[in-house]
Design an enzyme around this catalytic site. Structure first.
Site, PDB file in Angstrom:
ATOM      1  N   ASP A  72       0.794  -1.234   0.000  1.00 31.52           N
ATOM      2  CA  ASP A  72       0.000   0.000   0.000  1.00 31.52           C
ATOM      3  C   ASP A  72       0.828   1.287   0.000  1.00 31.52           C
ATOM      4  OD1 ASP A  72      -1.534  -2.160   0.739  1.00 31.52           O
ATOM      5  OD2 ASP A  72      -2.515  -1.170   2.420  1.00 31.52           O
ATOM      6  N   GLN A 100       4.122   0.651   2.260  1.00 31.18           N
ATOM      7  CA  GLN A 100       4.309  -0.580   3.012  1.00 31.18           C
ATOM      8  C   GLN A 100       5.445  -1.376   2.382  1.00 31.18           C
ATOM      9  OE1 GLN A 100       1.839  -2.065   5.825  1.00 31.18           O
ATOM     10  NE2 GLN A 100       2.608   0.011   5.964  1.00 31.18           N
ATOM     11  N   TYR A 125       1.636  -0.893  10.023  1.00 34.26           N
ATOM     12  CA  TYR A 125       0.690  -1.041   8.917  1.00 34.26           C
ATOM     13  C   TYR A 125       0.260   0.323   8.374  1.00 34.26           C
ATOM     14  CZ  TYR A 125       0.120  -6.142   9.288  1.00 34.26           C
ATOM     15  OH  TYR A 125       0.316  -7.507   9.263  1.00 34.26           O
ATOM     16  N   ARG A 181      -7.858  -0.949  11.136  1.00 36.47           N
ATOM     17  CA  ARG A 181      -6.572  -0.419  10.663  1.00 36.47           C
ATOM     18  C   ARG A 181      -6.739   0.649   9.575  1.00 36.47           C
ATOM     19  NH1 ARG A 181      -6.680  -5.978   9.456  1.00 36.47           N
ATOM     20  NH2 ARG A 181      -7.133  -6.504   7.285  1.00 36.47           N
TER      21      ARG A 181
END
Length: 481
Positions: free
Chosen positions: A44, A60, A103, A162
């Site tokens: 991501d 990420q 994350y 998240r």
């Protein structure tokens, strides 16, 4: 200041880059003008922001293998959305609240500081997950100090909670988080804060089995809420949608709702879900407002759990990339995506053909070929049933005028068989293609539809062929990039 543990992890990541640099760079599928990981797995895009005259894209990143795991935040910067430089690693999974992954999340500017919000992922020895929304701060945009947890898991949700996206409205800050409710429905959950540190839960604004929607997936990832052309747009990535005709053909989906967020009632009044992209690899997009007032989107050229380990680049110790930056507009209630105008800086060696004709044949034109090119077909007039474009003998675009269907085919990198993605298109007026060594981004009718895909032709094959059943007239422009 970074902790000793975080600094050690970052040093290990840099060592991994150095160790595999030669192997990675030998891969002829490395892209020429897209953002990629220096080694390992990229997914991501995170923290998109235009800050102090510089565009920042975090991402990420798993540096130690080409699979998922305890993610870092990698970081690129650019003055113009075209020329990118690697910046120092922003975050590493080092603390008790993020030890199994920093994350996804977002970035904002506050008091002349660049502030990151992200999800800290924690798992115990039995694999049970805990999740925290965390904050990190930088004064220079490059070196970040973690401030720890700002939100713990509220009641009513599983630990699949998240991807915080933060924005300001009036004198308040708001955060939207992707969630799974205890009942197993995907939700988008809203919080409010006056100081970025203390957050008040306002509840879900949208989700499956709500006032506006029936069952709609078991988890909503990567929410992004923004105003555009007088309306509010909620982008989400629902997991668990079943294929429906030409729709929802990937393992997980990425799309949006258009409507209006009622901040007082904590409810998003919205219309139907629309997919953002019709191709094989597109997920987890994020947007930002830039210095020109544009809403810019960048997505991940990948999809989780969709044969990632079978991509040919894995043998060279890297996988995945990000899409080109795209400007969003809202036209007749639908999002349109167009490549940002700055990408014209990449153009070299223009080749043009005006009002060419193709009649019941498959043919090429001198100069219309390449492995890293931009190709525009405009003023398309099709008198007959079909137009097809063959891309390096590894992908094919087919427009069936009788049925009003546009199809992208490619050779599967898993088994070599032909696979396809499609959309309905009553009329074809223009096609705008960005071909990189192993990627394709297609903008149809000035962004009315988009297709994004990785494909892996023979590196020496640069052939592009055009064919019809019937009569075709069009203008062709091509640039080397």
């Amino acid at each position: 200041m970074k902790s000793e543990r975080e600094q050690k992890l970052i040093e290990q990541a840099y060592a991994e880059i150095e160790k595999y640099e030669a192997l990675v760079n030998r891969d002829r599928y490395r892209l020429r003008y897209h953002l990629m990981p220096p080694v390992g797995l990229m997914n991501d895009p995170n923290g998109l922001i235009d800050w102090n005259g510089t565009y920042h894209v975090f991402y990420q990143w798993m540096p130690f293998r080409t699979g998922h795991g305890a993610k870092f935040w990698g970081h690129y910067t650019s003055p113009d959305l075209v020329h990118w430089q690697a910046a120092p690693i922003a975050l590493a999974p080092s603390e008790w609240y993020d030890k199994d992954g920093c994350y996804s999340g977002s970035a904002i500017s506050c008091d002349e500081k660049l502030v990151l919000f992200y999800t800290g992922n924690v798992k115990d020895e039995q694999g049970n997950r805990q999740t925290y929304q965390c904050m990190a701060v930088s004064e220079d945009g490059f070196h970040f100090t973690k401030k720890g947890v700002v939100i713990t898991l509220p009641d009513g949700y599983t630990a699949h909670f998240r991807d915080p996206k933060v924005w300001r409205k009036g004198d308040q800050w708001y955060m939207i988080v992707g969630a799974q409710s205890d009942s197993g429905d995907g939700k988008a959950v809203l919080f409010r804060s006056a100081d970025l540190c203390h957050w008040e839960p306002l509840g879900p604004i949208a989700g499956g089995n709500s006032n506006w929607l029936g069952p709609f997936g078991y988890m909503w990832e990567c929410p992004d809420l923004f105003s555009l052309d007088g309306q509010d747009v909620l982008i989400v990535c629902p997991q668990g949608l079943k294929p429906d005709g030409m729709r929802y053909q990937n393992v997980y989906q990425s799309g949006y709702f258009v409507g209006r967020l009622d901040y007082e009632q904590t409810e998003f009044l919205h219309g139907p879900f629309e997919e953002l992209d019709r191709g094989f690899e597109f997920y987890a997009p994020q947007t930002m407002i830039d210095r020109h007032g544009r809403r810019i989107l960048i997505g991940w050229m990948g999809v989780p759990d969709q044969d990632e380990d079978r991509q040919p680049t894995v043998r060279h110790r890297w996988v995945h990339a990000l899409t080109l930056p795209r400007e969003l507009r809202l036209v007749d209630g639908k999002l349109r995506q167009t490549p940002v105008r700055e990408l014209k800086q990449l153009r070299k060696q223009k080749v043009t053909y005006r009002n060419v004709a193709v009649v019941n044949e498959l043919r090429s034109w001198p100069g219309i070929e390449g492995d890293a090119i931009e190709l525009r077909l405009d003023n398309i007039e099709l008198f007959g049933s079909m137009l097809e474009i063959h891309l390096r003998h590894a992908a094919r675009l087919v427009y069936n005028g009788d049925e009003g269907v546009l199809t992208l085919e490619r050779k599967s990198f898993v088994n070599g068989l032909t696979e396809k993605r499609q959309c309905r298109l009553p009329r074809l007026r223009s096609l705008h293609l960005f071909l990189d060594t192993s990627s394709l981004e297609l903008f149809v009718n000035d962004g009315e539809e988009t297709f994004t895909a990785r494909f892996f032709p023979h590196p020496d094959d640069r052939t592009i062929l055009f064919g019809t059943h019937g009569h075709l007239h069009m203008d062709i422009e091509k640039w080397k990039l």
